[in-house]
Design an enzyme around this catalytic site. Structure first.
Site, PDB file in Angstrom:
ATOM      1  CD  GLU A 440      -2.756  -0.895  -0.182  1.00 10.03           C
ATOM      2  OE1 GLU A 440      -2.817   0.185  -0.792  1.00 10.03           O
ATOM      3  OE2 GLU A 440      -3.200  -1.949  -0.625  1.00 10.03           O
TER       4      GLU A 440
HETATM    5  C1  LIG Z   1       2.728  -9.680   0.564  1.00 12.27           C
HETATM    6  C2  LIG Z   1       2.471  -8.612  -0.433  1.00 12.27           C
HETATM    7  C3  LIG Z   1       1.174  -8.284  -0.783  1.00 12.27           C
HETATM    8  C4  LIG Z   1       0.929  -7.307  -1.749  1.00 12.27           C
HETATM    9  N1  LIG Z   1      -0.358  -7.068  -2.165  1.00 12.27           N
HETATM   10  C5  LIG Z   1      -0.571  -6.293  -3.257  1.00 12.27           C
HETATM   11  C6  LIG Z   1      -1.851  -6.219  -3.860  1.00 12.27           C
HETATM   12  O1  LIG Z   1      -2.832  -6.782  -3.372  1.00 12.27           O
HETATM   13  N2  LIG Z   1      -1.982  -5.478  -4.993  1.00 12.27           N
HETATM   14  C7  LIG Z   1      -0.933  -4.818  -5.567  1.00 12.27           C
HETATM   15  O2  LIG Z   1      -1.125  -4.180  -6.594  1.00 12.27           O
HETATM   16  N3  LIG Z   1       0.296  -4.864  -5.016  1.00 12.27           N
HETATM   17  C8  LIG Z   1       0.502  -5.589  -3.880  1.00 12.27           C
HETATM   18  N4  LIG Z   1       1.756  -5.673  -3.332  1.00 12.27           N
HETATM   19  C9  LIG Z   1       2.836  -4.886  -3.907  1.00 12.27           C
HETATM   20  C10 LIG Z   1       3.256  -3.726  -3.023  1.00 12.27           C
HETATM   21  O3  LIG Z   1       2.253  -2.768  -2.953  1.00 12.27           O
HETATM   22  C11 LIG Z   1       4.585  -3.192  -3.578  1.00 12.27           C
HETATM   23  O4  LIG Z   1       5.563  -4.169  -3.285  1.00 12.27           O
HETATM   24  C12 LIG Z   1       4.934  -1.851  -2.991  1.00 12.27           C
HETATM   25  O5  LIG Z   1       4.065  -0.865  -3.459  1.00 12.27           O
HETATM   26  C13 LIG Z   1       6.374  -1.428  -3.312  1.00 12.27           C
HETATM   27  O6  LIG Z   1       6.674  -1.599  -4.674  1.00 12.27           O
HETATM   28  P1  LIG Z   1       7.983  -2.402  -5.094  1.00 12.27           P
HETATM   29  O7  LIG Z   1       7.998  -3.678  -4.330  1.00 12.27           O
HETATM   30  O8  LIG Z   1       8.024  -2.484  -6.551  1.00 12.27           O
HETATM   31  O9  LIG Z   1       9.179  -1.515  -4.541  1.00 12.27           O
HETATM   32  P2  LIG Z   1       9.879  -0.302  -5.323  1.00 12.27           P
HETATM   33  O10 LIG Z   1       8.847   0.629  -5.823  1.00 12.27           O
HETATM   34  O11 LIG Z   1      10.864  -0.840  -6.278  1.00 12.27           O
HETATM   35  O12 LIG Z   1      10.657   0.412  -4.111  1.00 12.27           O
HETATM   36  C14 LIG Z   1      11.884  -0.100  -3.588  1.00 12.27           C
HETATM   37  C15 LIG Z   1      12.378   0.873  -2.519  1.00 12.27           C
HETATM   38  O13 LIG Z   1      12.620   2.156  -3.119  1.00 12.27           O
HETATM   39  C16 LIG Z   1      11.929   3.155  -2.402  1.00 12.27           C
HETATM   40  N5  LIG Z   1      11.497   4.198  -3.319  1.00 12.27           N
HETATM   41  C17 LIG Z   1      10.970   4.055  -4.563  1.00 12.27           C
HETATM   42  N6  LIG Z   1      10.718   5.252  -5.094  1.00 12.27           N
HETATM   43  C18 LIG Z   1      11.064   6.169  -4.182  1.00 12.27           C
HETATM   44  C19 LIG Z   1      11.033   7.581  -4.128  1.00 12.27           C
HETATM   45  N7  LIG Z   1      10.565   8.310  -5.132  1.00 12.27           N
HETATM   46  N8  LIG Z   1      11.490   8.195  -3.004  1.00 12.27           N
HETATM   47  C20 LIG Z   1      11.945   7.490  -1.959  1.00 12.27           C
HETATM   48  N9  LIG Z   1      11.994   6.155  -1.954  1.00 12.27           N
HETATM   49  C21 LIG Z   1      11.562   5.507  -3.039  1.00 12.27           C
HETATM   50  C22 LIG Z   1      10.764   2.453  -1.730  1.00 12.27           C
HETATM   51  O14 LIG Z   1      10.325   3.163  -0.581  1.00 12.27           O
HETATM   52  C23 LIG Z   1      11.400   1.109  -1.386  1.00 12.27           C
HETATM   53  O15 LIG Z   1      12.097   1.229  -0.166  1.00 12.27           O
HETATM   54  C24 LIG Z   1       2.008  -6.613  -2.330  1.00 12.27           C
HETATM   55  C25 LIG Z   1       3.323  -6.915  -1.956  1.00 12.27           C
HETATM   56  C26 LIG Z   1       3.558  -7.914  -1.048  1.00 12.27           C
HETATM   57  C27 LIG Z   1       4.980  -8.278  -0.733  1.00 12.27           C
END
Ligand SMILES: Cc1cc2nc3c(=O)[nH]c(=O)nc-3n(C[C@H](O)[C@H](O)[C@H](O)COP(=O)(O)OP(=O)(O)OC[C@H]3O[C@@H](n4cnc5c(N)ncnc54)[C@H](O)[C@@H]3O)c2cc1C
Length: 599
Positions: A440
């Protein structure tokens, strides 16, 4: 945790005594939501959480979800518990009567969701996602879409999901690639793969309604070219009857650290039948309804983990005996004193308690604001509530989940080595709640939302609206001399908060990295001050009850003592946050990326 107890008394304190929910519900026209009815619902929800969900929490973690050729089987008892949930009418509680709902307030179902998640986080994910799906349809669906999809979701026979994430994009949704091609009949064919989809496939409901973000063929690049679609697992005819299987398939489920009973799915859409919700290219705006609800819901998950960790740690600290108290024997009949006599164990328990109760006040305050945005007749009241909610949503999401990392870690620490083994459920809580700062929108993303989008984006207006509320309240209690010290502390924090915001704005005008450098510390600062404000209010209510001759003196005294702990030991954490914020971005940005690792 097998012995989870729904925190009925504390929830009633916050809703009725702190925020006047009886009058709030009547004012918004919820005539049925009388105090008697609310208490009866609490009692039933408590039974469901304690007797149905808590007993399958540890076993669900042990067993996890199983995946076999596109079919997901949830842990033993999950499906049956969901049936009981549906039979009990829980999915429909806060939805409109015209779609089969019970027409009760959002705040009522969401505070019950805290208890369900406290009893069993994994299980609560399934109905939790459905609630967000229903809110999106309510806000943006056509009447036909509501008739076909919303009624079944409200009934609980179908569940919903939220499909945003793709392998190359999580936080940065502007990069998403899933495509939707128009079909001749006005519907669409959606193709692509979503990952990490909670409740994306399971065995609890007859159909799954995926709410999916995708691009139309001619869509502009970035977030301005994203549209929102309904993609059902099973196709549905115009009367809402299931016909055949849609070309949507679960490719696999993730093996993960916690919430093992919650299926986290790869979902493949292969030219799947899809229906547009809202305007083309305005999907992200529609999805914000879902995301904002889900953000409050995720904050509430953090709160529920704090509650469960506190309950477990407290019971253990009262029972486990080690050493004698430094100030003299407290348990002369035993070989040692219970560990709750030791100041450091109390430090951990009181941190949990102060956050359990303060964070609950913040969460329920936000729920009350949602009620107002949804049901108030007054346009001004709605606008005011929307402003406060816009500011507080990233705080409730990130602060309640970040502090849950500390409280669940203390849950283990109070148990010593026994906290690290599975038997007591403390390590499961820490594992389960770890995801809450990530999904989220990560804490980093919430912090940017708060500082850049909400506060700087409104030129400080959203912050002014909320800080004015705090200042007005402090002015009303000036004659209560015993609270001057705390009230002054809150007022000077508010002044500092405003000044710091102004200063960050000035430095960020010259160097935009200043915003990102300050953001997470700024969010945590905002959280400690906001929860401090609610602790001040709770202390004033508690003192009033004591002055009025309450029969529950111990309950209210404990509130006053916890408030003192919060003001002495937790609000003071803002000092180190201010130092970090004031240190600026240079200490973060000066090092070249290739020089981080020196061997
Ligand atoms: C168990 C689980 C359930 C989930 N359920 C859902 C679901 O139901 N539906 C769905 O759509 N998704 C779901 N997700 C996905 C989840 O919402 C994403 O993993 C999350 O939004 C982060 O995206 P990412 O993993 O691609 O990380 P990234 O976006 O790659 O981020 C990696 C790191 O970089 C940081 N970062 C990125 N951009 C910036 C910025 N501009 N400034 C500062 N820091 C930054 C982030 O804070 C993080 O620490 C789920 C994930 C898990 C693990």
């Amino acid at each position: 945790m097998q012995n989870f107890k729904a925190p009925q008394r504390d929830t009633l304190f916050v809703t009725n005594e702190l925020f006047g929910f009886e009058a709030h519900y009547q004012r918004l026209g919820f005539e049925d939501a009388t105090d008697d009815l609310v208490r009866a619902i609490y009692a039933e929800a408590a039974k469901f959480a304690e007797n149905v969900l808590a007993p399958i929490n540890a076993s669900g973690d042990e067993e996890g979800c199983q995946f076999n050729d596109g079919v997901v089987t949830t842990p033993t008892g999950f499906k049956e518990a969901y049936k009981q949930y549906v039979d009990g009418g829980w999915p429909s509680m806060s939805h409109p009567v015209e779609y089969g709902g019970q027409g009760l307030p959002y705040s009522l179902s969401t505070s019950m969701a805290e208890w369900f998640s406290g009893a069993n986080h994994s299980w609560a994910m399934y109905p939790g996602l459905s609630q967000g799906c229903m809110e999106t349809l309510k806000a943006h669906g056509t009447e036909e879409q509501k008739k076909i999809y919303l009624e079944k979701l409200v009934e609980g026979s179908w569940t919903g999901t939220m499909c945003l994430t793709e392998s190359h994009c999580g936080s940065d949704l502007g990069m998403l690639k899933c495509k939707a091609e128009p079909a001749e009949d006005g519907t669409y064919k959606l193709t692509g793969t979503k990952i990490f989809i909670s409740a994306g496939e399971h065995d609890m409901s007859d159909n799954i309604v995926h709410i999916v973000l995708a691009r139309l063929p001619d869509a502009p690049a970035g977030t301005r070219g994203i549209s929102l679609f309904i993609v059902p697992k099973f196709n549905v005819d115009a009367s809402g009857n299931i016909t055949d299987r849609n070309t949507v398939k679960c490719g696999s489920i993730e093996h993960k650290m916690g919430i093992k009973g919650s299926a986290t799915c790869v979902i493949n859409f292969d030219s799947a039948n899809a229906i547009l919700i809202g305007e083309p290219n305005r999907g992200l705006n529609c999805m914000f309804v879902f995301m904002n609800m889900a953000r409050i819901g995720t904050g509430v998950e953090g709160l529920s983990a704090t509650e469960a960790a506190f309950q477990g740690a407290l019971a253990y600290a009262q029972d486990r005996t080690q050493f004698r108290s430094m100030s003299g024997v407290k348990n002369p009949d035993g070989p040692a004193d219970p560990i709750i006599v030791h100041p450091d164990v109390r430090r951990m328990l009181l941190t949990q308690k102060a956050l359990r109760e303060g964070n609950r006040a913040l969460a329920i305050y936000c729920m009350q604001l949602v009620d107002i945005t949804q049901h108030d007749q007054s346009v001004e009241e709605k606008k005011l509530a929307e402003s406060k909610l816009a500011l507080l949503t990233p705080i409730v999401k990130a602060f309640l989940t970040e502090t849950a990392q500390e409280t669940t870690s203390y849950g283990m620490q109070v148990f010593g080595g026994h906290g690290y083994i599975k038997e007591w459920g403390m390590e499961q809580l820490a594992r389960d709640t770890r995801i809450c700062t990530m999904y989220e929108g990560t804490t980093g993303i919430q912090a940017i939302d708060l500082l850049a989008r909400k506060i700087m984006g409104s030129k400080g207006e959203l912050l002014n609206v909320f800080t004015s509320e705090i200042k007005s309240y402090c002015a009303t209690i000036r004659d209560k001399k015993q609270f001057n010290h705390w009230s002054n502390a809150i007022e000077s924090h508010v002044d500092e908060w405003l000044q710091m915001t102004h200063d960050i704005g000035l430095t960020a005008a010259k160097n935009p990295d200043e915003l990102g450098a300050a953001s997470v510390d700024y969010l945590m600062y905002s959280g400690y001050v906001t929860v401090g404000y609610f602790w001040l209010k709770m202390a004033v209510v508690a003192q009033q009850k004591i002055d009025d001759g309450t029969s529950e003196v111990d309950f209210y005294n404990a509130k006053l003592q916890t408030a003192k702990f919060y003001f002495d030991r937790m609000l003071t954490r803002t000092r180190s946050l201010v130092s970090a914020i004031n240190s600026g971005s240079e200490n973060l940005m000066q090092m070249d990326a290739e020089h981080f690792y020196q061997g």
